[in-house]
Design an enzyme around this catalytic site. Structure first.
Site: not given
Length: 334
Positions: A89-91, A94, A118
């Protein structure tokens, strides 16, 4: 996101955000394999807002292209964690996590991308504490009463215990950082509490120590704090000499006079000039018992003030007892 929260042990989480983002707050148990450094992320973000998304994409692609082999090498050992699937995952779920998950799958390291990233995890956390449903049982008492030991005994006896001071790396007073590791950020503290609560059964009570809204620099989630203020407080009475000896053991093994002085300095104004001077002189001569007694007098007053602000119908007083095992058993019998 629901799959993550309901089957936590299934996943090894890989957070591809920058180190600064990860430090500010991350999903507990996640490993940080950043796609960009903090400076690189800032540079790409500036290009996105001041120039164009296309220029930002080209810059990001150039940076990521140089790091592809390293990203694969860091992730490859994670394939061998027994029973775990990789969750990237990222923020927001995306471009960063899309790029890295494609790379991992293409290179033979199967993974799944966390939809919502996140940000989705934090949204779930806020919703959870906004609708906090546990029955809390608050354990109170003056400094040195042995509340942590009692909670540990309750946990050993199968009770659900949320140890806030352990999660905060802080004992909750001006002296609370002594002997502890660095505190997490408030955001990370909330994340750690969230994970602990996910392991609890909602149809059973949760024991928790009486705390202020902030424990050191870490702040409790608002929903949890509101639930605590409405809960029953079980306050225990322990002989002052027993409490003093216990407090001395907490904060002076091994002793660090400079840290103790710093702690007294934090409460200098509220302590008063005379008691402050007596405490500092006692530390200078190695008289820890006198210094500790002065600190206890101050915190006893603070606890009584807090007790007077608690709704009287939600306070249960336990008869005086100095044995933590017996106190735990009394609590279980209530």
């Amino acid at each position: 996101m629901q799959e993550l929260l309901e089957h936590w042990d299934r996943w090894q989480i890989v957070d591809v955000r920058s180190p600064g983002e990860f430090h500010a707050g991350h999903i507990p148990g996640a490993i940080n394999i950043p796609l960009f450094t903090d400076d690189e992320r800032a540079r790409v973000g500036t290009l996105y807002t001041q120039n164009s998304p296309e220029e930002a994409f080209r810059e990001g692609l150039q940076i990521a292209g140089q790091r592809m082999q390293g990203l694969v090498d860091e992730a490859r050992p994670l394939r061998h964690i027994a029973g775990k699937e990789l969750l990237v995952h990222c923020w927001r779920g995306g471009q960063r996590s899309k790029a890295v998950s494609w790379l991992y799958n293409f290179s033979g390291t199967p993974c799944i991308r966390l939809d919502g990233g996140y940000k989705g995890f934090r949204t779930a956390l806020h919703s959870y504490f906004k609708d906090f449903r546990f029955e809390l049982r608050i354990l109170g008492g003056c400094t040195g009463a042995g509340k942590t030991e009692i909670l540990n005994i309750l946990s050993e006896k199968g009770e659900q215990v949320l140890d806030l001071e352990k999660l905060a790396n802080h004992k909750g007073s001006a002296f609370g950082s002594i002997g502890e590791e660095s505190q997490p950020t408030s955001e990370q503290f909330e994340n750690n509490i969230f994970l602990s609560c996910l392991n609890f059964a909602t149809d059973r009570p949760v024991w928790i120590e009486n705390e202020s809204r902030s424990i050191g620099r870490a702040h409790l989630p608002e929903g949890l704090w509101n639930a605590m203020k409405k809960s029953v407080l079980y306050t225990i009475d322990v002989d002052k000499e027993i409490r003093l000896q216990r407090a001395l053991r907490y904060y002076s093994e091994p002793v660090n006079i400079d840290l103790l002085k710093e702690a007294f300095e934090k409460i200098h104004k509220r302590l008063g000039g005379l008691d402050y001077s007596l405490a500092m002189n006692a530390l200078e001569t190695g008289d820890l018992a006198t210094a500790g007694s002065i600190a206890l007098k101050y915190y006893d007053k603070a606890y009584l003030f807090q007790l007077n602000s608690w709704p009287s119908h939600n306070i249960k007083f336990l008869d005086a007892c100095n044995d933590v095992e017996e106190i735990a058993n009394r609590l279980l019998r209530i």
